[in-house]
Design an enzyme around this catalytic site. Structure first.
Site, PDB file in Angstrom:
ATOM      1  CG  HIS A  95       0.093  -0.228   3.757  1.00 10.81           C
ATOM      2  ND1 HIS A  95       0.028  -1.518   3.276  1.00 10.81           N
ATOM      3  CD2 HIS A  95       1.065   0.399   3.063  1.00 10.81           C
ATOM      4  CE1 HIS A  95       0.937  -1.659   2.315  1.00 10.81           C
ATOM      5  NE2 HIS A  95       1.576  -0.514   2.172  1.00 10.81           N
ATOM      6  NE  ARG A 105       3.757   1.687  -5.906  1.00  8.65           N
ATOM      7  CZ  ARG A 105       2.777   1.362  -5.079  1.00  8.65           C
ATOM      8  NH1 ARG A 105       1.517   1.512  -5.471  1.00  8.65           N
ATOM      9  NH2 ARG A 105       3.041   0.896  -3.873  1.00  8.65           N
ATOM     10  NE  ARG A 150       1.101  -6.715  -3.296  1.00 11.04           N
ATOM     11  CZ  ARG A 150       1.576  -6.140  -2.189  1.00 11.04           C
ATOM     12  NH1 ARG A 150       0.754  -5.880  -1.162  1.00 11.04           N
ATOM     13  NH2 ARG A 150       2.848  -5.847  -2.094  1.00 11.04           N
ATOM     14  CG  ASP A 172       6.660  -1.316  -4.277  1.00 14.28           C
ATOM     15  OD1 ASP A 172       7.424  -2.269  -4.039  1.00 14.28           O
ATOM     16  OD2 ASP A 172       6.373  -0.453  -3.441  1.00 14.28           O
ATOM     17  CG  ASP A 178       6.965  -2.984   4.130  1.00 14.54           C
ATOM     18  OD1 ASP A 178       7.066  -2.087   3.270  1.00 14.54           O
ATOM     19  OD2 ASP A 178       6.041  -3.809   4.135  1.00 14.54           O
ATOM     20  CE  LYS A 189       6.723  -6.578  -2.600  1.00 19.14           C
ATOM     21  NZ  LYS A 189       6.691  -5.160  -2.983  1.00 19.14           N
ATOM     22  CG  HIS A 190       5.670  -8.254   2.581  1.00 18.96           C
ATOM     23  ND1 HIS A 190       4.755  -8.626   1.622  1.00 18.96           N
ATOM     24  CD2 HIS A 190       5.961  -6.949   2.344  1.00 18.96           C
ATOM     25  CE1 HIS A 190       4.460  -7.568   0.851  1.00 18.96           C
ATOM     26  NE2 HIS A 190       5.187  -6.553   1.256  1.00 18.96           N
TER      27      HIS A 190
END
Length: 338
Positions: free
Chosen positions: A180, A71, A137, A63, A251, A167-168
């Site tokens: 999450h 990352r 984002r 990601d 996901d 996504k998503h």
């Protein structure tokens, strides 16, 4: 050819003996890297050499959206959150789309230099100003602006030899809950979704989107199952009505939003039955092995879609004038963050 349906991760910055054995199972088709797997470019090159020496066909992902979801940072260009491009679009749409294309190319070019196939980008969720997990984002709050910027970003990725993953699906930006941590429920009807959140997905599919990742969100007026476990959303809406023929990644099945589907073998089974081509199991090695055991017990199915996500190699990008200019552009965009 990578045909395995499982994408899993690694514990640290180098490949352990046990992980090397696991990666050799044909049911494993992908590997996703996180910040814990990275220290510097030299280490990443060595890690990727280790991975490719035993599984040259794996789809290796990360990601690397930009902003708070990047990352790899030290030794990589700091990318702005995509909302910066949306703000620029309000003033100058042409410059904003040009910038999106160059940032998409830059992100992909840097990753392809390490033989990393894909970043799970672009985010196609609308910023409805109420989701903390999406927030900046998202490219924009307007579907038309979002689609224009995301198409440009995808085109840049393609020019650097990287497939794009939207996504998503069909849109995570409306719900406040973080999938999450809990199972979000979007109570809007399908007409409302069709007129707003689905529009960017439709536009990018028409422009050549390679892959899609569905949301762990229940759209309660459409289907009681989260989109990633819903045959309606994936087979009927995405495949049949929208005509999408690319890869569908689940996901992460360890997210709380996926727990409604049962234990990990059941989550895998239901995601694949719904229409996913590959399932992600991240940050839980024991559960990844449970899914691997489940897949080993099933009849192997050759899936030619997955191999199409392998990156196109080109080692000339980082020495180009375009690379230098794209890095300067990223720096200017970062300076716009308040």
């Amino acid at each position: 050819m990578a045909t395995g349906a499982l994408m899993l991760d690694l514990v640290g910055t180098s490949l352990t003996t046990e992980e090397a054995i696991t990666l050799q199972h044909p049911e494993v088709g992908g590997l996703i890297l996180f910040s814990r797997n990275y220290t510097d470019p030299v280490q990443l090159h060595e890690l990727m050499r280790s991975v490719r020496s035993i599984r040259p066909d794996l789809i290796v992902a990360v990601d690397q959206e930009g902003g708070r979801v990047q990352r790899f940072r030290e030794g990589f260009t700091r990318l702005p959150p995509m909302a910066v491009l949306g703000q620029l679009y309000q003033q100058d749409p042409v410059t904003a789309c040009t910038s999106a294309r160059e940032l998409g190319w830059l992100m992909a070019a840097e990753l392809r230099a390490f033989d990393i196939d894909i970043s799970f980008a672009p985010v196609l969720d609308i910023d409805w100003q109420q989701s903390s997990i999406i927030g900046d984002r998202a490219f924009a709050s307007e579907p038309e602006a979002l689609a224009a910027l995301a198409i440009a970003f995808m085109q840049g990725m393609h020019e650097a030899g990287m497939a794009a993953t939207g996504k998503h699906f069909p849109g995570h930006g409306w719900v406040q809950a973080d999938s999450h941590l809990e199972l979000p429920v979007d109570e809007r009807d399908e007409t409302c979704l069709e007129q707003s959140d689905i529009q960017p997905f439709k536009a990018l599919i028409a422009a050549g989107l390679d892959a899609i990742m569905p949301a762990h969100v229940v759209y309660s007026q459409v289907d009681p199952q989260p989109a990633g476990f819903s045959q309606y959303w994936l087979k009927e809406k995405l495949r049949k009505q929208l005509g999408f023929s690319g890869v569908i990644f689940s996901d992460d099945l360890t997210m709380e939003g996926a727990s409604i589907a049962g234990n990990y073998a059941e989550r895998c089974r239901k995601a694949l039955a719904a229409g996913c081509d590959m399932v992600l199991v991240c940050n839980q090695p024991v559960h990844a092995l449970e899914v691997l055991d489940y897949l080993k017990s099933q009849v192997a199915i050759v899936n030619p879609r997955i191999a199409k996500m392998r990156g196109r190699p080109d080692d000339s990008f980082l020495n180009s004038q375009r690379f230098k200019q794209a890095r300067e552009l990223a720096g200017r965009c970062m300076a716009l963050i308040g």
